[in-house]
Design an enzyme around this catalytic site. Structure first.
Site, PDB file in Angstrom:
ATOM      1  N   GLU A 192       0.817  -1.214   0.000  1.00  0.00           N
ATOM      2  CA  GLU A 192       0.000   0.000   0.000  1.00  0.00           C
ATOM      3  C   GLU A 192       0.854   1.268   0.000  1.00  0.00           C
ATOM      4  O   GLU A 192       0.409   2.328  -0.435  1.00  0.00           O
ATOM      5  CB  GLU A 192      -0.940   0.012   1.208  1.00  0.00           C
ATOM      6  CG  GLU A 192      -0.249  -0.123   2.548  1.00  0.00           C
ATOM      7  CD  GLU A 192      -0.041  -1.566   2.973  1.00  0.00           C
ATOM      8  OE1 GLU A 192       0.347  -1.790   4.131  1.00  0.00           O
ATOM      9  OE2 GLU A 192      -0.248  -2.478   2.147  1.00  0.00           O
ATOM     10  N   GLY A 245       7.579 -10.699   2.254  1.00  0.00           N
ATOM     11  CA  GLY A 245       7.206  -9.847   3.374  1.00  0.00           C
ATOM     12  C   GLY A 245       7.588 -10.484   4.690  1.00  0.00           C
ATOM     13  O   GLY A 245       8.515 -11.305   4.763  1.00  0.00           O
ATOM     14  N   GLU A 267       9.125 -15.577   0.497  1.00  0.00           N
ATOM     15  CA  GLU A 267      10.431 -15.000   0.812  1.00  0.00           C
ATOM     16  C   GLU A 267      10.187 -14.098   2.009  1.00  0.00           C
ATOM     17  O   GLU A 267       9.633 -13.011   1.891  1.00  0.00           O
ATOM     18  CB  GLU A 267      10.972 -14.224  -0.391  1.00  0.00           C
ATOM     19  CG  GLU A 267      12.451 -13.896  -0.275  1.00  0.00           C
ATOM     20  CD  GLU A 267      12.685 -12.484   0.190  1.00  0.00           C
ATOM     21  OE1 GLU A 267      13.002 -12.310   1.385  1.00  0.00           O
ATOM     22  OE2 GLU A 267      12.534 -11.561  -0.621  1.00  0.00           O
ATOM     23  N   ARG A 295      22.479  -0.367   2.767  1.00  0.00           N
ATOM     24  CA  ARG A 295      21.720  -0.234   1.520  1.00  0.00           C
ATOM     25  C   ARG A 295      20.240  -0.109   1.844  1.00  0.00           C
ATOM     26  O   ARG A 295      19.714  -0.809   2.710  1.00  0.00           O
ATOM     27  CB  ARG A 295      21.977  -1.472   0.651  1.00  0.00           C
ATOM     28  CG  ARG A 295      21.308  -1.452  -0.693  1.00  0.00           C
ATOM     29  CD  ARG A 295      21.855  -2.568  -1.570  1.00  0.00           C
ATOM     30  NE  ARG A 295      21.649  -3.883  -0.979  1.00  0.00           N
ATOM     31  CZ  ARG A 295      20.811  -4.800  -1.476  1.00  0.00           C
ATOM     32  NH1 ARG A 295      20.107  -4.535  -2.562  1.00  0.00           N
ATOM     33  NH2 ARG A 295      20.692  -5.969  -0.907  1.00  0.00           N
ATOM     34  N   CYS A 301      15.493  -7.476   3.517  1.00  0.00           N
ATOM     35  CA  CYS A 301      15.428  -8.733   4.250  1.00  0.00           C
ATOM     36  C   CYS A 301      16.777  -9.430   4.305  1.00  0.00           C
ATOM     37  O   CYS A 301      16.970 -10.350   5.111  1.00  0.00           O
ATOM     38  CB  CYS A 301      14.391  -9.662   3.617  1.00  0.00           C
ATOM     39  SG  CYS A 301      14.658  -9.884   1.850  1.00  0.00           S
ATOM     40  N   GLU A 397      14.587  -9.144  13.510  1.00  0.00           N
ATOM     41  CA  GLU A 397      14.996  -8.487  12.274  1.00  0.00           C
ATOM     42  C   GLU A 397      14.885  -6.979  12.480  1.00  0.00           C
ATOM     43  O   GLU A 397      13.829  -6.463  12.856  1.00  0.00           O
ATOM     44  CB  GLU A 397      14.100  -8.927  11.116  1.00  0.00           C
ATOM     45  CG  GLU A 397      14.544  -8.381   9.779  1.00  0.00           C
ATOM     46  CD  GLU A 397      13.724  -8.922   8.619  1.00  0.00           C
ATOM     47  OE1 GLU A 397      14.275  -9.055   7.519  1.00  0.00           O
ATOM     48  OE2 GLU A 397      12.517  -9.203   8.821  1.00  0.00           O
ATOM     49  N   SER A 457      22.801 -10.025  -4.453  1.00  0.00           N
ATOM     50  CA  SER A 457      21.588 -10.252  -5.245  1.00  0.00           C
ATOM     51  C   SER A 457      21.833  -9.926  -6.707  1.00  0.00           C
ATOM     52  O   SER A 457      22.468  -8.920  -7.033  1.00  0.00           O
ATOM     53  CB  SER A 457      20.439  -9.392  -4.721  1.00  0.00           C
ATOM     54  OG  SER A 457      20.124  -9.732  -3.392  1.00  0.00           O
TER      55      SER A 457
END
Length: 494
Positions: A192, A245, A267, A295, A301, A397, A457
């Site tokens: 959102e 998420g 993920e 970053r 994550c 986290e 990544s």
């Protein structure tokens, strides 16, 4: 969209990608209720615009559209799908600068990082344009002369997707690119906070010639997010669900998908260890930490969450790390030149980060630099020493600019600490001992491991976690497999 420089002659302005409608069946559509919600720039609190606040009934309509479109899309050839994906990728690259400005306005990351994400996102479309042509079945040697055994790979069907706000372009192309390449159709709910990047991708997909109904984007506020997600998970017309998420939400969606036994890709959250061994190049390790930790202002994550440094180089590492943080990081509006750290996504995120710092300090941690809110959604890049395993910044986290550093003595000790978590998404370590590199790379319980690298990544690799960090893989040749079903065919009477 303040402080945005004019586009180059002939280029589109970033504002031209700001759509006030969702995208279903190739058309821009409102919510059936007529309701909308505002999208806010996290750097200045200003409203960028509004988008439809869709609900379960709107989502059900989009699913039916996608199901109908699937009946013809699955019959297209891999070559046909590849050509369209290539066109889509080219259009994304051609509009990189303006898409980056749009992304920064709704998400906050520095515009240079946003431009990098747009290239990363286009890379997935390019990759899956090629992978579409590499989906191959098999012929198995038969034990009976009168039979032939074939294995086919076919598109799984309508794929529901829920994507996050921290990479609002690339997380869409990583999922939807794979699905469309495989011959599936898509119903996607973007975060959102960042719907405009998703809708901009829809505009370019349509321009590339991707048929109506193949890509559908349903926007919704937080208030309607749960019913939209539930519809995607429980609809019998949706045969695949992919989510990026939090672990908490991922578990809820997995429960909902059980009702129709969907194939699921998740993920989820991480708690990444970043280990600096005594043989490491300390300067290289510091630079690697900068990328792995700061970053996207620490809002990824795969960010380094727990930094373990060998006792023999601990003081040197902390001194050099603090010097680089104070010299190289500049906090501000991501659209402004020189900014390296944008805002956190919202006030709640700032409150969480500050609570982590206060918790650590109350339990004995020392603030080396930073440690304070800067007003609005901005927080100082923070380094903590004296961090222990009972502190929130070590257990949870972080998702923000806190670097908590922990001293260790032995390899066995630190590997045990690194693996002592229910998460297993990413891990990093620096070492120049080749035997140690092999041992630790194999011993870390995570789906992604960076060895002497802090940013790992890329579109070509399988991205996904172990343990409670998720299911399945995205990216590379493994990513398209998530959207394929295997069919065994026995041909008899030969």
């Amino acid at each position: 969209m303040d402080n945005v420089t004019p586009p180059k002659p002939g280029a589109r302005a970033a504002s031209s990608f700001v759509h006030d409608k969702a995208f279903v069946n190739g058309e821009w559509v409102p919510a059936s209720s007529g309701k909308t919600f505002d999208v806010v720039n996290p750097a200045n609190g200003k409203v960028i615009g509004s988008v439809p606040d869709m609900d379960a009934s709107d989502t059900e309509m989009a699913i039916k559209v996608a199901y109908k479109a699937f009946q013809s899309w699955k019959e297209t050839t891999a070559k046909e799908r590849s050509v369209l994906l290539k066109k889509w990728a080219d259009l994304v690259n051609q509009n990189r600068e303006e898409l980056a400005k749009l992304l920064t306005s709704e998400m906050g990351k520095p515009v240079a990082e946003s431009a990098g994400e747009i290239m990363y996102g286009a890379g997935f479309l390019d990759l899956f344009a090629e992978e579409a042509k590499r989906v191959e079945g098999d012929i198995i040697q038969t034990p009976m002369k009168s039979r032939r055994i074939l294995v086919l790979k076919q598109p799984i069907g309508v794929s529901g997707m829920i994507t996050p706000w921290n990479f609002p372009n690339a997380m869409i192309t990583r999922k939807a690119g794979a699905a469309i390449a495989a011959g599936c159709t898509v119903v996607l709910k973007p975060a959102e906070d960042t719907p405009y990047s998703a809708l901009a991708l829809c505009e370019l997909a349509k321009e590339a010639g991707i048929p109506a109904g193949v890509l559908n984007v349903v926007t919704s506020s937080r208030d309607n997010a749960s019913q939209v997600g539930k519809m995607i998970c429980e609809s019998p017309l949706v045969t695949k669900m992919s989510f990026t998420g939090s672990t908490f939400v991922g578990k809820l969606l997995l429960q909902q998908c059980a009702s129709t036994v969907k194939k699921v890709s998740l993920e989820l959250g991480g708690n990444a260890p970043f280990i600096v061994f005594e043989s490491a190049d300390v300067d290289a390790a510091v630079q690697g930490t900068m990328g792995a930790k700061f970053r996207c202002s620490g809002q990824t994550c795969v960010c380094a969450n727990r930094i373990y440094v060998h006792e023999s180089i601990f003081d040197e590492y902390v001194r050099k790390f603090a010097a680089v943080v104070e010299k190289d990081l500049k906090v501000g509006d991501g659209i402004l030149p020189g900014t390296t750290q944008g805002p956190l996504i919202n006030k709640k995120a700032v409150e969480k980060i500050d609570a982590h710092v206060q918790d650590a300090v109350s339990k004995g941690a020392k603030v080396v630099c930073g440690g304070k809110s800067m007003g609005g959604n901005f927080y100082e890049p923070t380094i903590l020493t004296g961090v222990t395993g009972d502190m929130r910044c070590a257990k949870e986290e972080i998702f923000g600019p806190i670097a908590g550093i922990i001293k260790f003595k032995t390899e066995d000790e630190v590997v045990g600490l690194a693996n002592a978590t229910t998460s297993g998404l990413s891990g990093y370590f620096y070492s120049r001992d080749i035997s140690q590199i092999w041992r630790v790379a194999e011993r870390l319980e995570s789906g992604l491991v960076g060895v002497n690298e802090g940013v790992i990544s890329m579109p070509e690799v399988p991205f996904g976690g172990w343990k409670e960090s998720g299911l399945g893989r995205e990216g590379g040749r493994y990513g398209i497999e998530e959207y394929l079903e295997i069919k065994y065919v026995c041909m008899g009477g030969l």
